[in-house]
Design an enzyme around this catalytic site. Sequence first.
Site, PDB file in Angstrom:
ATOM      1  N   SER A  95      12.775  18.930  63.260  1.00  0.00           N
ATOM      2  CA  SER A  95      13.691  17.878  62.833  1.00  0.00           C
ATOM      3  C   SER A  95      13.615  16.749  63.840  1.00  0.00           C
ATOM      4  CB  SER A  95      15.122  18.401  62.768  1.00  0.00           C
ATOM      5  OG  SER A  95      16.021  17.382  62.393  1.00  0.00           O
TER       6      SER A  95
ATOM      7  N   ARG B  91       7.510  18.503  57.652  1.00  0.00           N
ATOM      8  CA  ARG B  91       8.349  19.272  56.735  1.00  0.00           C
ATOM      9  C   ARG B  91       8.912  18.326  55.679  1.00  0.00           C
ATOM     10  NH1 ARG B  91      14.416  20.509  58.621  1.00  0.00           N
ATOM     11  NH2 ARG B  91      14.512  20.585  56.364  1.00  0.00           N
TER      12      ARG B  91
ATOM     13  N   THR C  91      21.679  18.783  60.156  1.00  0.00           N
ATOM     14  CA  THR C  91      21.940  20.027  60.879  1.00  0.00           C
ATOM     15  C   THR C  91      23.420  20.363  60.865  1.00  0.00           C
ATOM     16  OG1 THR C  91      20.043  19.594  62.331  1.00  0.00           O
ATOM     17  CG2 THR C  91      21.639  21.227  63.071  1.00  0.00           C
TER      18      THR C  91
ATOM     19  N   CYS D  78      -0.819  16.162  51.379  1.00  0.00           N
ATOM     20  CA  CYS D  78      -0.680  17.286  52.315  1.00  0.00           C
ATOM     21  C   CYS D  78      -0.887  16.799  53.740  1.00  0.00           C
ATOM     22  CB  CYS D  78      -1.687  18.385  51.987  1.00  0.00           C
ATOM     23  SG  CYS D  78      -1.689  19.724  53.207  1.00  0.00           S
TER      24      CYS D  78
ATOM     25  N   CYS E 252      -1.827  25.568  56.750  1.00  0.00           N
ATOM     26  CA  CYS E 252      -0.528  25.245  56.142  1.00  0.00           C
ATOM     27  C   CYS E 252       0.603  25.195  57.159  1.00  0.00           C
ATOM     28  CB  CYS E 252      -0.201  26.264  55.058  1.00  0.00           C
ATOM     29  SG  CYS E 252       1.315  25.916  54.142  1.00  0.00           S
TER      30      CYS E 252
ATOM     31  N   CYS F   9       5.321  23.022  54.755  1.00  0.00           N
ATOM     32  CA  CYS F   9       6.178  21.867  54.493  1.00  0.00           C
ATOM     33  C   CYS F   9       6.651  21.825  53.047  1.00  0.00           C
ATOM     34  CB  CYS F   9       5.466  20.572  54.872  1.00  0.00           C
ATOM     35  SG  CYS F   9       4.219  20.025  53.684  1.00  0.00           S
TER      36      CYS F   9
ATOM     37  N   CYS G 260       3.254  20.197  48.599  1.00  0.00           N
ATOM     38  CA  CYS G 260       2.410  20.468  47.434  1.00  0.00           C
ATOM     39  C   CYS G 260       3.228  21.004  46.271  1.00  0.00           C
ATOM     40  CB  CYS G 260       1.307  21.448  47.808  1.00  0.00           C
ATOM     41  SG  CYS G 260       1.894  23.005  48.526  1.00  0.00           S
TER      42      CYS G 260
END
Length: 579
Positions: free
Chosen positions: A92, A337, A373, A525, A548, A551, A554
């Site tokens: 984050s 992400r 958060t 991606c 990968c 995130c 896709c």
Amino acid sequence: MLLGRFSSIGLRARPLLNPSPRGSFAARFLSSSCDSSEHEREKLECDVVIVGAGPAGLSAAIRLRQLCERADVDLSVCVLEKGSEVGAHTLSGNVFEPRAMDELLPDWREQDAPLGVPAEADEFYFLTESSAFRLPTPPQMKNHGNYIISLSEMTRWLGEKAEEVGVDVYPGFAAARLMYTEEGSVSGVTTNDFGLSKDGSKKENYEPGMDIAAKITMLAEGCRGSLSKQVINRFSLDQESMHQTYALGLKEVWRIPQEKHIPGKVVHTIGYPVDMQTYGGSFLYHMAESRIAIGYVVALDYKNPYLSPYQEFQRFKAHPAIRPLLEDGELLQYGARTLNEGGIQSIPKLEFPGGALIGCSAGFLNVPKIKGTHTAQKSGMVAADVVFENLLDGIASSRGYQEAMMSSWVWEELNVVRNIRPGFKYGLLGGLANAALESYITRGRSPWTIRHGVPDHEATRTVSNYKPVQYPKADGKVTFDILTAVSLSGTNHDHDEPCHLVLENPDTPEQLNLPEYGGPESRYCPARVYEYVEDGSSEKLQINAQNCLHCKACDIKDPTQNITWTVPQGGGGPKYTIT
């Protein structure tokens, strides 16, 4: 054998916080003789199982155990985390608002929490290709009283606090499937099998997943969680809400020369490098220890199939107002992400038979504030309060959670800003005008609620509408090629395991995505998982699943929704430490 040892209290053995993915937990619970019985699925029981050891899941777990202590009862609470350790998949910005933490652990500042540095100064700019114009900082983006932290570090600390109050935290175990009662209620989860080869055959180290039965299952998987997606569809939880909208956030952590470092400085920008019809912006936070967090967020409702969020991020870093800060610095870590951007109008029903959606599984991000958060933590705490009271009354239900959330400060906070993000469907200038109206004049009291545009995957237009974007070549100093960046994410998957990225129709990429959309998965991606390679006289999609970053872009942006993201075997994926 397992049930005889643990059925009365659930998973009460004390694990280490960060065992190896198949370490002590497997040794305790999965070891058996070498006959066929070693491949039987183990079954465990607990009162509450929480999927995801992020801020929401850990806050819910801590609150449940706090309530147990106050009421002198013992509920077994198990938290499963697919990352190799707590915090490994947590990424984050992060300017941390402590409101929920103050409620959960009032003395958290005195408990050696990774406080980072206090946010001291806010700056907001509109960028053109060569200039930066200072704008007034919107009220939602003022950060007095907040802290610039690494959320990965804070989450690891929360994991320690959870174990101290009796929560069982198990990293390295991916919840792959939900279990259901005969009546159709969720009754727990099944963890992924370990030790399968690409073709699905069992390798020498094969271990079957476990069935973890629970009275209540809380899903705290984060944005676009695979089980959350299933639950929402199965129980039609989004029937009365608008569709969810998303963005992709890319982040790097740098160490810069000390003379350039201003601890506590917070900078946000809009405008360049994306066009005036694309919603996106940057963040730049001066952390502790001469580190900065720098990132770029692109809304996934963009139209141009040739756009690459990763390359837009690199162009941003090369801007003359940004590049001097990074020169002579060192890139330490990279990650990405997706984020829920739908706001209050896209939050689905939070309760389902046998469980609850908490945190970003439901979508509590406050987009104008660029924070989620504190709202995620609060949702976990509210769910814990309701579930605890229900269990004390002998009711295995989350009934009352929805009402409690709608009465909380989270709902009020999100309601006030509900019209700001969807207003950008009218373009950057229209969105800014609407944001000014909502922020300074109506102050969230408008008698209307703006609806979102089309779902993100439907927003993508065909290549006939656009020309390919020519992005500059990486210089290896401030800008980097995507594989170099991915190497700094710590991501790792067994090369010989089933691909966790499932194509509903294997022919769609070559027959539709490539000719109609130019193969957009090779650009949206942020880890080059999807790559079109020469195959004789044609091109074929190659899936590099080992890259990968989890995130979920896709799963969201594919034009035909042909890609489904599922959990790989536990312990795989990125290994963030300072993001």
